[in-house]
Design a protein around this motif. Sequence first.
Motif, mmCIF file in Angstrom:
data_model
loop_
_atom_site.group_PDB
_atom_site.id
_atom_site.type_symbol
_atom_site.label_atom_id
_atom_site.label_comp_id
_atom_site.label_asym_id
_atom_site.label_seq_id
_atom_site.Cartn_x
_atom_site.Cartn_y
_atom_site.Cartn_z
ATOM 1 N N GLU A 129 0.836 -1.205 0.000
ATOM 2 C CA GLU A 129 0.000 0.000 0.000
ATOM 3 C C GLU A 129 0.873 1.259 0.000
ATOM 4 N N ALA A 130 1.960 1.226 0.770
ATOM 5 C CA ALA A 130 2.838 2.397 0.876
ATOM 6 C C ALA A 130 3.552 2.685 -0.449
ATOM 7 N N LEU A 131 4.037 1.646 -1.112
ATOM 8 C CA LEU A 131 4.788 1.840 -2.348
ATOM 9 C C LEU A 131 3.893 1.925 -3.575
ATOM 10 N N GLY A 132 2.779 1.188 -3.554
ATOM 11 C CA GLY A 132 1.893 1.170 -4.708
ATOM 12 C C GLY A 132 2.539 0.527 -5.926
ATOM 13 N N GLU A 133 3.563 -0.295 -5.710
ATOM 14 C CA GLU A 133 4.276 -0.948 -6.800
ATOM 15 C C GLU A 133 4.019 -2.448 -6.767
ATOM 16 N N GLU A 134 4.178 -3.086 -7.893
ATOM 17 C CA GLU A 134 3.974 -4.532 -8.003
ATOM 18 C C GLU A 134 5.282 -5.279 -7.718
ATOM 19 N N SER A 135 5.922 -4.973 -6.607
ATOM 20 C CA SER A 135 7.223 -5.555 -6.271
ATOM 21 C C SER A 135 7.183 -7.071 -6.200
ATOM 22 N N LEU A 136 6.189 -7.639 -5.542
ATOM 23 C CA LEU A 136 6.094 -9.086 -5.388
ATOM 24 C C LEU A 136 5.842 -9.751 -6.739
ATOM 25 N N LEU A 137 4.908 -9.231 -7.495
ATOM 26 C CA LEU A 137 4.591 -9.787 -8.802
ATOM 27 C C LEU A 137 5.799 -9.702 -9.729
ATOM 28 N N GLU A 138 6.507 -8.579 -9.731
ATOM 29 C CA GLU A 138 7.677 -8.418 -10.593
ATOM 30 C C GLU A 138 8.803 -9.367 -10.189
ATOM 31 N N ALA A 139 9.014 -9.562 -8.897
ATOM 32 C CA ALA A 139 10.054 -10.492 -8.438
ATOM 33 C C ALA A 139 9.706 -11.915 -8.846
ATOM 34 N N ALA A 140 8.439 -12.301 -8.688
ATOM 35 C CA ALA A 140 8.019 -13.641 -9.097
ATOM 36 C C ALA A 140 8.252 -13.829 -10.595
ATOM 37 N N ALA A 141 7.935 -12.821 -11.390
ATOM 38 C CA ALA A 141 8.105 -12.916 -12.844
ATOM 39 C C ALA A 141 9.576 -13.025 -13.244
ATOM 40 N N ARG A 142 10.468 -12.469 -12.438
ATOM 41 C CA ARG A 142 11.894 -12.564 -12.749
ATOM 42 C C ARG A 142 12.441 -13.977 -12.553
ATOM 43 N N HIS A 143 11.840 -14.751 -11.642
ATOM 44 C CA HIS A 143 12.446 -16.016 -11.251
ATOM 45 C C HIS A 143 11.572 -17.254 -11.430
ATOM 46 N N MET A 144 10.294 -17.045 -11.729
ATOM 47 C CA MET A 144 9.378 -18.171 -11.885
ATOM 48 C C MET A 144 8.745 -18.093 -13.270
ATOM 49 N N VAL A 145 7.992 -19.100 -13.624
ATOM 50 C CA VAL A 145 7.333 -19.164 -14.930
ATOM 51 C C VAL A 145 5.874 -18.750 -14.753
ATOM 52 N N GLU A 146 5.506 -17.620 -15.351
ATOM 53 C CA GLU A 146 4.124 -17.154 -15.204
ATOM 54 C C GLU A 146 3.183 -18.039 -16.017
ATOM 55 N N ILE A 147 2.045 -18.340 -15.425
ATOM 56 C CA ILE A 147 1.004 -19.126 -16.075
ATOM 57 C C ILE A 147 -0.331 -18.422 -15.851
ATOM 58 N N ALA A 148 -1.329 -18.801 -16.606
ATOM 59 C CA ALA A 148 -2.672 -18.239 -16.393
ATOM 60 C C ALA A 148 -3.186 -18.718 -15.043
ATOM 61 N N PRO A 149 -3.785 -17.831 -14.250
ATOM 62 C CA PRO A 149 -4.301 -18.259 -12.943
ATOM 63 C C PRO A 149 -5.219 -19.475 -13.016
ATOM 64 N N GLY A 150 -6.033 -19.570 -14.043
ATOM 65 C CA GLY A 150 -6.937 -20.708 -14.190
ATOM 66 C C GLY A 150 -6.223 -22.007 -14.509
ATOM 67 N N ALA A 151 -4.950 -21.918 -14.890
ATOM 68 C CA ALA A 151 -4.171 -23.112 -15.223
ATOM 69 C C ALA A 151 -3.329 -23.593 -14.050
ATOM 70 N N ALA A 152 -3.396 -22.894 -12.918
ATOM 71 C CA ALA A 152 -2.579 -23.265 -11.759
ATOM 72 C C ALA A 152 -2.922 -24.674 -11.289
ATOM 73 N N GLN A 153 -1.873 -25.423 -10.977
ATOM 74 C CA GLN A 153 -2.007 -26.799 -10.511
ATOM 75 C C GLN A 153 -1.277 -26.958 -9.183
ATOM 76 N N VAL A 154 -1.349 -28.151 -8.650
ATOM 77 C CA VAL A 154 -0.630 -28.488 -7.427
ATOM 78 C C VAL A 154 0.839 -28.088 -7.579
ATOM 79 N N GLY A 155 1.373 -27.423 -6.566
ATOM 80 C CA GLY A 155 2.766 -27.006 -6.563
ATOM 81 C C GLY A 155 3.012 -25.632 -7.136
ATOM 82 N N ASP A 156 1.996 -25.006 -7.725
ATOM 83 C CA ASP A 156 2.157 -23.663 -8.274
ATOM 84 C C ASP A 156 1.916 -22.610 -7.193
ATOM 85 N N VAL A 157 2.387 -21.410 -7.466
ATOM 86 C CA VAL A 157 2.272 -20.294 -6.526
ATOM 87 C C VAL A 157 1.200 -19.331 -7.037
#
Length: 146
Positions: free
Chosen positions: A62-90
């Motif tokens: 809320e303080a930063l108003g930035e997508e820091s968590l989402l951007e960090a995840a995108a740097r190191h993980m493989v983005e998938i469609a939320p509806g395609a998430a399976q066991v073991g996904d974040v």
Amino acid sequence: MSALSRWAVVGEARKWLGTPYRHQASLIGVGADCLGLVRGVWRAVIGAEPERTPAYTPDWAEALGEESLLEAAARHMVEIAPGAAQVGDVLLFRMALGAPAKHAAIVSGDDVILHAYWSRAVCETRLVPWWRRRIAAAFKFPGVEH
């Protein structure tokens, strides 16, 4: 790197069940927040964390108003469609409409997630409509088998 089993991710995450909630912590049995859980599972199934996590306050998103968590995840993980998430996904969640993503959970079954949140130990809960409406993004750990 050999393929990583989705169930290996969940097995590691379940080892954290009951770990008390501790803001910024990532030590199994001692303390973890939602990001600390994901970081701990990463260390167990992949190895060293890919980047240092900066200090953050409970209201950082809320303080930063930035997508820091989402951007960090995108740097190191493989983005998938939320509806395609399976066991073991974040899954990443927005706690309010229009707010940056600031909560993380690991899918552990059909409509079941593992996560830690304020005043709750690491737990396994249903992915009820309240949580489902707040999903902002989904990611696979690198090397996870299809």
